[in-house]
Design a protein around this motif. Structure first.
Motif, mmCIF file in Angstrom:
data_model
loop_
_atom_site.group_PDB
_atom_site.id
_atom_site.type_symbol
_atom_site.label_atom_id
_atom_site.label_comp_id
_atom_site.label_asym_id
_atom_site.label_seq_id
_atom_site.Cartn_x
_atom_site.Cartn_y
_atom_site.Cartn_z
ATOM 1 N N THR A 125 39.135 36.569 48.118
ATOM 2 C CA THR A 125 39.276 37.198 46.807
ATOM 3 C C THR A 125 38.007 37.051 45.982
ATOM 4 N N LEU A 126 37.429 35.873 45.963
ATOM 5 C CA LEU A 126 36.218 35.642 45.184
ATOM 6 C C LEU A 126 35.058 36.494 45.706
ATOM 7 N N VAL A 127 34.921 36.571 47.020
ATOM 8 C CA VAL A 127 33.867 37.408 47.606
ATOM 9 C C VAL A 127 34.109 38.884 47.266
ATOM 10 N N SER A 128 35.369 39.300 47.325
ATOM 11 C CA SER A 128 35.707 40.697 47.032
ATOM 12 C C SER A 128 35.437 41.041 45.571
ATOM 13 N N LEU A 129 35.729 40.096 44.671
ATOM 14 C CA LEU A 129 35.469 40.332 43.253
ATOM 15 C C LEU A 129 33.975 40.477 42.988
ATOM 16 N N ALA A 130 33.195 39.608 43.640
ATOM 17 C CA ALA A 130 31.741 39.709 43.479
ATOM 18 C C ALA A 130 31.235 41.047 44.004
ATOM 19 N N GLY A 189 32.127 43.871 41.539
ATOM 20 C CA GLY A 189 31.218 43.929 40.399
ATOM 21 C C GLY A 189 29.900 44.586 40.762
ATOM 22 N N LEU A 225 33.660 38.572 38.563
ATOM 23 C CA LEU A 225 33.976 37.344 39.292
ATOM 24 C C LEU A 225 34.619 36.315 38.374
ATOM 25 N N ALA A 282 38.565 35.290 38.688
ATOM 26 C CA ALA A 282 38.864 33.898 39.043
ATOM 27 C C ALA A 282 39.690 33.235 37.947
ATOM 28 N N THR A 308 28.444 41.683 38.127
ATOM 29 C CA THR A 308 29.038 40.870 39.192
ATOM 30 C C THR A 308 29.648 39.595 38.637
ATOM 31 N N LEU A 309 28.910 38.906 37.785
ATOM 32 C CA LEU A 309 29.410 37.653 37.206
ATOM 33 C C LEU A 309 30.622 37.899 36.314
ATOM 34 N N ASN A 316 40.107 45.780 40.607
ATOM 35 C CA ASN A 316 40.184 44.411 40.107
ATOM 36 C C ASN A 316 41.640 43.938 40.047
#
Length: 246
Positions: free
Chosen positions: A198-203, A206, A225, A229, A221-222, A40
């Motif tokens: 980045t957003l896709v990778s964070l999801a 998770g 994300l 973000a 996941t949420l 993260n």
């Protein structure tokens, strides 16, 4: 193990599964926590760095240099930080165990009574608690106190090297994602490409973390994300507020 079963409706002995081995994932908690933290931090910090640099100079060489430096420095920092912090935890655990071992030598009767009081507080009758404390003391007094008084077990024992390795490796892998995305993106699309990646990778992080720990996918996941973000948004907001690229 299959045992015979008889019922009024069916007096014939039928096999059924009366015992089973449950699969638990709590033994992964130590390295998984460090791995998720490292990944993260790698995604968020390096992405924020690249976005700041790209806003000033979208040249691929400048972005690669900044991203590579952030990756190397961040990975070493995460690994060293995890090793030092988990080593401190391990030192505390060892010191408590040594104190408990000395107490068992100095005041064995008081320690057994203390163990019995713990079991009694958990719901056992006074006589049963005393019996359990006596038998566990005879078998492994230190182990019983470490487990039931200090709340420590082999599953949760701090492992500094494992935490450092997990954090450093996952930081490096995760941080490389926005760097590659920025280098491959057209100069005019570096920032939106890095933010989207980045957003896709964070999801994905998770979901992977939840899967590794056999936890519900959506909440994990949420959570990753949202906070990832939010960290990027705050970083960008600070840079905009003070008129600098952060």
């Amino acid at each position: 193990m299959r045992l015979p079963l008889r019922t009024k409706e069916n007096p014939v002995e039928l096999p059924y599964q009366s015992a089973h081995e449950e699969l638990h994932f709590v033994n992964r908690a130590g390295w998984l926590r460090a791995a998720v933290l490292g990944a993260n931090d790698g995604i968020v910090s390096v992405s924020s760095l690249i976005v700041g640099v790209a806003a000033a100079d979208p040249n691929p060489s400048a972005i690669l240099l900044a991203g590579g430096a952030g990756l190397a420095a961040g990975a070493m920092s995460m690994a060293a930080g995890e090793y030092v912090s988990v080593s401190s935890q391990s030192d505390i655990e060892r010191a408590d165990i040594e104190r408990e071992q000395q107490a068992l030598l100095d005041t064995p009767e008081e320690e057994e009574a203390e163990l019995a009081s713990i079991y009694e507080a958990r719901g056992l009758s006074k006589s049963t608690a005393a019996l359990v404390a006596r038998e566990l003391t005879e078998k492994d007094a230190l182990g019983a106190h470490v487990r039931d008084e200090l709340g420590l077990s082999e599953v949760h024992t701090a492992n500094p090297l494992q935490a450092a390795l997990a954090s450093g490796v996952t930081f490096s892998i995760a941080a490389a994602i926005p760097v590659v995305a920025a280098v491959l993106a057209p100069e005019t699309q570096v920032i939106p490409t890095v933010v989207g990646t980045t957003l896709v990778s964070l999801a994905a992080l998770g979901a992977i973390g939840a899967r590794a720990g056999a936890a519900p996918l959506l909440p994990a996941t949420l959570r990753v994300l949202f906070w990832g973000a939010a960290a990027m948004a705050i970083t960008a907001g600070v840079g905009h507020l003070f008129g600098v690229n952060v």
